[in-house]
Design a protein around this motif. Structure first.
Motif, mmCIF file in Angstrom:
data_model
loop_
_atom_site.group_PDB
_atom_site.id
_atom_site.type_symbol
_atom_site.label_atom_id
_atom_site.label_comp_id
_atom_site.label_asym_id
_atom_site.label_seq_id
_atom_site.Cartn_x
_atom_site.Cartn_y
_atom_site.Cartn_z
ATOM 1 N N ILE A 167 -39.484 -26.002 37.229
ATOM 2 C CA ILE A 167 -38.601 -26.866 36.424
ATOM 3 C C ILE A 167 -37.690 -26.047 35.505
ATOM 4 C CG2 ILE A 167 -38.580 -28.625 34.605
ATOM 5 C CD1 ILE A 167 -41.086 -29.772 35.738
ATOM 6 N N PHE A 168 -38.271 -25.004 34.881
ATOM 7 C CA PHE A 168 -37.506 -24.267 33.858
ATOM 8 C C PHE A 168 -36.891 -22.964 34.383
ATOM 9 C CE2 PHE A 168 -40.935 -26.511 31.332
ATOM 10 C CZ PHE A 168 -40.115 -27.572 30.965
ATOM 11 N N LYS A 174 -40.306 -12.112 26.004
ATOM 12 C CA LYS A 174 -41.276 -13.068 25.459
ATOM 13 C C LYS A 174 -41.925 -13.836 26.618
ATOM 14 C CE LYS A 174 -40.216 -14.612 21.176
ATOM 15 N NZ LYS A 174 -39.389 -15.393 20.249
ATOM 16 N N ILE A 175 -43.265 -13.936 26.549
ATOM 17 C CA ILE A 175 -44.011 -14.563 27.649
ATOM 18 C C ILE A 175 -44.837 -15.746 27.146
ATOM 19 C CG2 ILE A 175 -46.086 -14.131 29.070
ATOM 20 C CD1 ILE A 175 -44.841 -11.977 30.346
ATOM 21 N N ILE A 210 -38.297 -18.543 26.052
ATOM 22 C CA ILE A 210 -39.338 -17.876 26.857
ATOM 23 C C ILE A 210 -38.667 -17.203 28.059
ATOM 24 C CG2 ILE A 210 -41.346 -18.319 28.365
ATOM 25 C CD1 ILE A 210 -42.117 -18.615 25.470
ATOM 26 N N ASP A 211 -38.996 -15.897 28.257
ATOM 27 C CA ASP A 211 -38.368 -15.168 29.371
ATOM 28 C C ASP A 211 -39.159 -15.294 30.670
ATOM 29 O OD1 ASP A 211 -36.276 -13.912 27.775
ATOM 30 O OD2 ASP A 211 -37.967 -12.952 26.760
ATOM 31 N N ALA A 212 -40.499 -15.412 30.551
ATOM 32 C CA ALA A 212 -41.321 -15.454 31.763
ATOM 33 C C ALA A 212 -42.655 -16.136 31.475
ATOM 34 C CB ALA A 212 -41.562 -14.034 32.283
ATOM 35 N N ALA A 251 -51.469 -8.425 30.180
ATOM 36 C CA ALA A 251 -51.527 -7.843 31.529
ATOM 37 C C ALA A 251 -50.157 -7.976 32.207
ATOM 38 C CB ALA A 251 -52.609 -8.543 32.352
ATOM 39 N N ALA A 252 -49.498 -9.117 32.013
ATOM 40 C CA ALA A 252 -48.184 -9.344 32.639
ATOM 41 C C ALA A 252 -47.118 -8.427 32.041
ATOM 42 C CB ALA A 252 -47.781 -10.808 32.476
ATOM 43 N N LEU A 253 -47.206 -8.187 30.725
ATOM 44 C CA LEU A 253 -46.208 -7.326 30.078
ATOM 45 C C LEU A 253 -46.399 -5.856 30.457
ATOM 46 C CD1 LEU A 253 -46.138 -8.983 26.536
ATOM 47 C CD2 LEU A 253 -44.234 -8.859 28.142
ATOM 48 N N LEU A 254 -47.658 -5.467 30.711
ATOM 49 C CA LEU A 254 -47.943 -4.069 31.060
ATOM 50 C C LEU A 254 -47.591 -3.786 32.519
ATOM 51 C CD1 LEU A 254 -51.384 -3.623 29.260
ATOM 52 C CD2 LEU A 254 -49.173 -2.730 28.530
ATOM 53 N N ASN A 255 -47.729 -4.809 33.350
ATOM 54 C CA ASN A 255 -47.535 -4.641 34.784
ATOM 55 C C ASN A 255 -46.712 -5.831 35.267
ATOM 56 O OD1 ASN A 255 -47.865 -3.643 37.302
ATOM 57 N ND2 ASN A 255 -50.103 -3.691 37.286
#
Ligand code: KG4
Ligand code: ZN
Length: 348
Positions: free
Chosen positions: A111-112, A2-3, A83-85, A326-330
């Motif tokens: 922070i997180f 999850k982003i 949230i993972d990223a 885009a972040a999940l694909l790459n």
């Protein structure tokens, strides 16, 4: 995975929560707050004003995106555990606007303790097409056409990571050509959707008396140029005394045709040259239905049997869902200390 994704490159402040399950990219929430109505007052964006709006809107927009996704807001007890990223646009764009999103994302990352993926806004416009139940629906290699307010570029993608830039505009972008025409005709900003609507008033099957040249249509390169069109339209308007409403419709129709003809012809030329298995269009101008129809017509004219993809309309203009996609694909996170806003970012 999850982003939480953030987009602030221009006059939209956006945040989204999304996840990837196997081959499916699913948007859980997507919030976009635009300061476009403010810029409509001046007929274009004043960067300083856009940046000030970003400061005001950034945190409320992130809060809304988390709220809508049912994720508790960070507090002394909760630290965004669900949230993972994080993902953020780091360029290209207006420096003042970019800084707000990038520095917010870096602060959250610190922070997180979340990995942070910096994203090129232009590539994300193409990847908006992969917001779907099966990302494998779009076969490689494909030709990607980015048509936005600031850019017009053709690329060939062999994979999500591997791409080649083929050509682009030498001056104005396609969206800019719509917006500058709008300014000449006193239409509201951004003018693309207005011009599309007014062009629909013209029956293309009847003889349309007016036409403007499609710039660089017969040039063999895969480059574009749209600044001459603005000059041609401006000269034409100056010659008229008072424009009747129907004449404004005709100008809108002719300008739109001139822009979409050259976009369709060059994109299909690239598809033939690079043996593309599909065509993928992205960016604000890809919301234009006349462009969608014209592209398909050009595919048929050339007897090419390749699928054509456009994003879901709400993901054509700037949004954070495409940044997260885009972040999940790459998935390539960088330490927050290394990430810097880059207004001039283009293609590597
Ligand atoms: O991708 P985008 O939201 O912002 C940039 O990254 O630049 O694109 C905004 C551009 C504006 O120039 C706007 O006039 C144009 O996209 N646009 C359209 C349409 N909707 C937005 N152009 C033509 N037809 C449309 N329906
Ligand atoms: Zn954009």
């Amino acid at each position: 995975m999850k982003i939480l994704a953030i987009e602030t490159s221009c006059d939209e402040t956006a945040a989204a929560v999304l996840e990837r399950n196997g081959n499916e990219i699913k948007i859980i929430s997507s919030i976009i707050s635009s300061s476009a109505s403010l810029h409509a007052l001046t007929g274009g964006i004043i960067p300083e004003q856009a940046a000030r709006e970003q400061v005001k809107l950034m945190i409320p927009v992130i809060k809304s995106a988390l709220n809508e996704a049912g994720i508790p807001l960070p507090s002394a007890k909760t630290k965004l555990e669900q949230i993972d990223a994080l993902a953020v646009t780091y360029g290209p764009g207006l420096i003042g606007s970019l800084l707000i999103g990038v520095e917010t994302a870096k602060t959250f990352s610190y922070i997180f303790h979340k990995p942070l993926v910096p994203i090129n806004h232009l590539l994300a416009h193409i990847f908006a097409n992969f917001i779907r139940t099966d990302i494998n629906d779009i076969p490689f290699p494909f030709i990607g056409l980015i048509v936005s307010g600031g850019h017009t570029d053709l690329l060939c993608f062999k994979s999500f990571e591997e791409y080649q830039w083929l050509g682009g505009t030498r001056d104005d972008a396609a969206g800019e050509a719509f917006d500058k025409t709008g300014r000449l005709l006193n239409l509201s900003y951004p003018a693309g959707p207005v011009i599309e609507k007014r062009a629909l008033e013209i029956d293309a099957h009847k003889n349309v008396p007016l036409s403007f040249k499609s710039p660089m249509l017969h040039d063999p390169s895969l480059d574009f140029s749209f600044s001459g069109l603005k000059t041609e339209v401006s000269r034409f308007i100056q010659k008229q005394k008072n424009l009747a409403e129907v004449e404004v419709d005709e100008i809108c129709y002719a300008v739109q045709k001139s822009i979409i003809d050259v976009l369709a012809v060059k994109t299909l030329r690239a598809a033939e040259q690079f043996n593309a298995k599909s065509l993928v269009i992205g960016g604000g101008v890809s919301a234009n239905n006349a462009l969608r129809t014209r592209m398909q017509e050009e595919i048929n004219n050339r007897n090419l049997h390749i699928p054509l993809f456009f994003p879901i309309p709400s993901y054509t203009t700037d949004n954070a869902a495409m940044i997260g996609t885009a972040a999940l694909l790459n998935y390539n996170p960088r330490p927050w200390q290394e990430i810097k806003s880059n207004p001039e970012l283009y293609f590597a």
